[in-house]
Design a protein around this motif. Structure first.
Motif, short mmCIF file in Angstrom:
data_model
loop_
_atom_site.label_atom_id
_atom_site.label_comp_id
_atom_site.label_asym_id
_atom_site.label_seq_id
_atom_site.Cartn_x
_atom_site.Cartn_y
_atom_site.Cartn_z
N LEU A 29 34.63 37.83 38.52
CA LEU A 29 33.34 38.32 38.03
C LEU A 29 32.21 37.92 38.96
CD1 LEU A 29 31.61 39.71 35.89
CD2 LEU A 29 31.60 37.55 34.59
N GLY A 30 32.16 36.64 39.32
CA GLY A 30 31.12 36.17 40.23
C GLY A 30 31.21 36.83 41.60
N ARG A 31 32.42 37.07 42.03
CA ARG A 31 32.65 37.72 43.33
C ARG A 31 32.03 39.12 43.35
NH1 ARG A 31 38.65 36.97 43.88
NH2 ARG A 31 38.09 34.78 43.83
N LEU A 32 32.29 39.89 42.32
CA LEU A 32 31.77 41.26 42.26
C LEU A 32 30.25 41.27 42.12
CD1 LEU A 32 34.48 42.98 40.03
CD2 LEU A 32 34.13 43.28 42.47
N GLN A 33 29.73 40.35 41.33
CA GLN A 33 28.28 40.26 41.18
C GLN A 33 27.61 39.93 42.51
OE1 GLN A 33 27.95 37.32 38.04
NE2 GLN A 33 27.46 38.89 36.51
N GLU A 34 28.15 38.95 43.21
CA GLU A 34 27.55 38.54 44.49
C GLU A 34 27.69 39.63 45.55
OE1 GLU A 34 27.85 34.92 47.77
OE2 GLU A 34 28.81 34.68 45.81
N PHE A 35 28.79 40.37 45.49
CA PHE A 35 29.01 41.43 46.48
C PHE A 35 28.09 42.62 46.25
CE2 PHE A 35 31.59 44.82 48.58
CZ PHE A 35 31.66 44.23 49.83
N GLY A 36 27.55 42.72 45.03
CA GLY A 36 26.60 43.79 44.75
C GLY A 36 27.18 44.99 44.03
N PRO A 130 52.12 43.68 40.86
CA PRO A 130 51.40 42.40 40.75
C PRO A 130 51.45 41.63 42.06
CG PRO A 130 53.59 42.19 39.81
CD PRO A 130 53.45 43.64 40.19
N ASN A 131 50.87 40.40 42.00
CA ASN A 131 50.97 39.48 43.14
C ASN A 131 50.20 40.04 44.34
OD1 ASN A 131 51.90 37.41 44.89
ND2 ASN A 131 53.73 38.59 45.42
N CYS A 132 48.92 40.36 44.14
CA CYS A 132 48.14 40.95 45.24
C CYS A 132 46.65 40.72 45.04
CB CYS A 132 48.44 42.44 45.35
SG CYS A 132 47.80 43.41 43.97
N MET A 133 45.89 41.03 46.09
CA MET A 133 44.44 40.85 46.06
C MET A 133 43.69 42.11 45.62
SD MET A 133 44.24 37.70 46.75
CE MET A 133 42.47 37.60 46.71
N GLY A 134 44.35 43.27 45.62
CA GLY A 134 43.70 44.47 45.13
C GLY A 134 42.93 45.23 46.18
N VAL A 135 41.71 45.68 45.84
CA VAL A 135 40.97 46.63 46.67
C VAL A 135 39.69 46.03 47.24
CG1 VAL A 135 39.68 48.82 46.61
CG2 VAL A 135 41.86 48.61 45.39
N TYR A 136 39.48 46.32 48.52
CA TYR A 136 38.19 46.08 49.16
C TYR A 136 37.67 47.44 49.61
CZ TYR A 136 35.09 45.06 53.18
OH TYR A 136 34.05 45.04 54.08
N CYS A 137 36.57 47.88 49.01
CA CYS A 137 35.97 49.17 49.35
C CYS A 137 34.45 48.99 49.34
CB CYS A 137 36.39 50.25 48.35
SG CYS A 137 35.63 51.86 48.68
N PRO A 138 33.84 48.78 50.51
CA PRO A 138 32.40 48.55 50.56
C PRO A 138 31.60 49.65 49.88
CG PRO A 138 33.39 48.12 52.69
CD PRO A 138 34.46 48.75 51.85
N GLY A 139 32.04 50.90 50.03
CA GLY A 139 31.32 52.01 49.42
C GLY A 139 31.34 52.00 47.91
N GLY A 140 32.35 51.37 47.32
CA GLY A 140 32.46 51.31 45.86
C GLY A 140 32.05 49.97 45.29
N LEU A 142 33.62 47.11 45.67
CA LEU A 142 34.77 46.27 45.31
C LEU A 142 35.14 45.35 46.47
CD1 LEU A 142 37.20 48.75 43.50
CD2 LEU A 142 35.58 47.14 42.47
N THR A 143 35.51 44.12 46.15
CA THR A 143 35.97 43.20 47.18
C THR A 143 36.81 42.11 46.55
OG1 THR A 143 35.29 41.86 49.09
CG2 THR A 143 34.03 41.59 47.06
N ASN A 145 36.77 39.20 48.48
CA ASN A 145 36.21 38.09 49.24
C ASN A 145 34.75 38.40 49.51
OD1 ASN A 145 35.40 36.27 51.32
ND2 ASN A 145 37.53 36.00 51.94
N VAL A 146 33.85 37.56 49.05
CA VAL A 146 32.42 37.85 49.21
C VAL A 146 31.97 37.73 50.66
CG1 VAL A 146 31.79 37.20 46.87
CG2 VAL A 146 31.81 35.45 48.66
N ARG A 147 32.80 37.14 51.53
CA ARG A 147 32.44 37.04 52.95
C ARG A 147 32.62 38.37 53.67
NH1 ARG A 147 35.27 34.15 56.34
NH2 ARG A 147 37.20 34.21 55.13
N PHE A 148 33.34 39.29 53.06
CA PHE A 148 33.55 40.59 53.71
C PHE A 148 32.24 41.35 53.78
CE2 PHE A 148 38.26 40.89 52.16
CZ PHE A 148 38.59 39.83 52.97
N SER A 149 32.12 42.17 54.82
CA SER A 149 30.89 42.92 55.03
C SER A 149 30.70 44.01 53.98
CB SER A 149 30.92 43.56 56.42
OG SER A 149 29.79 44.38 56.62
#
Length: 476
Positions: A29-36, A130-140, A142-143, A145-149
């Motif tokens: 939750l905090g990750r998504l909030q911080e990522f915007g 299962p057993n994965c980190m899921g999706v990183y999509c800057p346009g949507g 989603l991340t 890792n908050v360090r990702f661009s």
């Protein structure tokens, strides 16, 4: 069929959000909030009414609005019940972050994974993991890792390693490489490599695809999707895990995948026109080559360097990798002789060895590059610039910036793909200067590598990839 909500969900439920806000601030939750992330966030926790400013619910069934995307972060034994509720609520996509399934090699884990497969039957919900980190999509928004661009790009990634991506993605950002969609899919109980590649093959935001895969359920579909990438002139780079006996055994314990035999995969790479790499670092260098180097018309390389030895080594590397280093034409050699006479031993045949001269390295390099590029038998340019020579010959490290600026401007003037090698070296006095030189090149669209071997390997595979298309063009 992969729903668009997998990458641009209007709402996300975090099932298993912690009631400890300090802990959840670095959780999903905090990750998504911080990522915007801009959509609705629904933390699910029966012991809380509010988490990090969001209304919390005891179950996904209590959320008043439809949920597009759910992240499951509860104990493995609770996942089947949670997934059943998500399927019942018609959640579009469920990402199961939790591990502890078939990858454990234990009967309990295998049975839990079989339960997940049974629950999905008849529903419309798609499952990542299962057993994965899921999706990183800057346009949507989603991340994992908050360090990702937050800046989007044109590279798509399909990966069975999430941990490997934690370092790979920031390193790519440092090289000016950005991503459209990244999917870490782990055990692939539902969505697997074939599904994801079918999607990215036709995704207009994705111009290049990188896959790290350990095994496939549907090899035929993956093969057809790979061919679809080739048809769309969308390079597909594959790092296949488990190509050795020990690697195959490790794959079973990582994602419970069947790795397949090396000879089968070698044939696959050739038939489907894929680029095979062996490490994440090599994958990054290959992506860099495709992003910054235009398609060459052939495999002939002109090497412009300082020092005979480095030129000889670069020549050997090129020819071992399937590239050629032909002698430059007589006319070009004659013209080069007018600018390399500053030092005895300079060569004009190819490699072209350029001395310091009275006007410094910069202008000589520019003149030499332009002349070599004008030879009709040359397809690519490999330029070596060693800042350590500057200090050695008393020119001074401050001239590196000038030299790099000259190379950047020259690369824009020549019509052939050009890569520059700037060794990092081990001289701490100028390492910062070297790193700035790399950054300057990349920011201006000039492919920069830290050693000749990396550059040559990437250039060779680039030329090999475009060679069939070039031959087809000539035949029409």
């Amino acid at each position: 069929m992969i729903p668009e909500e997998m990458f641009r969900p209007r709402s996300v439920a975090i099932i298993g959000a912690s009631s400890d806000e300090k802990k959840e601030r670095i959780g999903w939750l905090g990750r998504l909030q911080e990522f915007g992330y801009q959509g609705q966030l629904y933390p699910i926790n029966p012991r809380s009414s509010r988490i990090l400013g969001c209304q919390a619910y005891s179950s996904i069934r209590e959320v008043p609005e439809p949920v597009d995307y759910a992240i499951v972060a509860v104990r493995a034994e609770l996942v089947p019940q949670v997934l059943s509720e998500c399927v019942g609520c018609k959640v579009k996509v469920v990402h199961i972050y939790t591990a502890g399934f078939a990858e454990t090699g234990k009967e309990k884990g295998r049975k839990l994974q079989e339960e997940l497969q049974a629950i999905m039957q008849g529903g419309t919900t798609r499952v990542i993991g299962p057993n994965c980190m899921g999706v990183y999509c800057p346009g949507g928004g989603l991340t994992f890792n908050v360090r990702f661009s937050r800046k989007g790009g044109a590279v798509g990634v399909i990966s069975q390693t999430g941990a490997g991506l934690q370092g790979f993605i920031p390193q790519a950002h440092d090289k000016g490489i950005y991503f459209s969609k990244v999917i870490s899919y782990g055990n692939g109980v539902d969505l697997e490599a074939a599904d994801l590649l079918e999607y990215l093959a036709d995704d207009c935001e994705t111009h290049l695809v990188f896959c790290y895969i350990e095994g496939l359920r549907d090899g035929r579909r993956f093969f057809e999707a790979a061919k679809r990438c080739a048809e769309n002139n969308k390079p597909l780079i594959i790092l296949k895990g488990g190509m050795t006996q020990g690697g195959r055994e490790a794959v079973v314990s990582h994602t419970a995948s069947l790795a397949g035999l090396e000879q089968v995969w070698r044939g696959f790479f050739k038939q489907a026109r894929c680029i095979s790499v062996e490490t994440l670092e090599e994958a990054l260098e290959q992506i860099l080559a495709f992003q910054y180097l235009r398609p060459p018309k052939g495999k002939a390389v002109a090497i412009i360097t300082r020092g005979g030895g480095p030129g000889v080594i670069a020549t050997d590397q090129c020819e071992k990798s399937g590239l050629s280093v032909p002698a430059l034409s007589k006319e070009i050699r004659s013209a080069l002789e007018t600018i390399v006479q500053a030092e005895a031993g300079s060569s004009v045949r190819n490699p072209v060895e350029i001395g310091l001269g009275r006007s410094g390295v910069s202008q000589h390099y520019a003149d030499g590059i332009k002349l070599a590029a004008s030879d009709p038998h040359i397809d690519m340019l490999l330029v070596q610039l060693n800042p350590h020579f500057y200090a050695q010959y008393g020119v001074g490290a401050e001239r590196v910036e000038e030299a790099v600026g000259t190379l950047v401007n020259t690369a824009k003037e020549v019509s052939k793909p050009m890569a520059v090698v700037i060794p990092l070296g081990d001289d701490l006095r100028i390492i910062d200067t070297v790193l700035k030189a790399h950054k300057k090149c990349l920011s201006e669209g000039l492919a920069a590598f830290s050693d000749v071997e990396k550059a040559v390997k990437a250039m060779s595979k680039l030329a090999e990839y475009w060679a069939p298309a070039e031959r087809n063009t000539r035949n029409r």
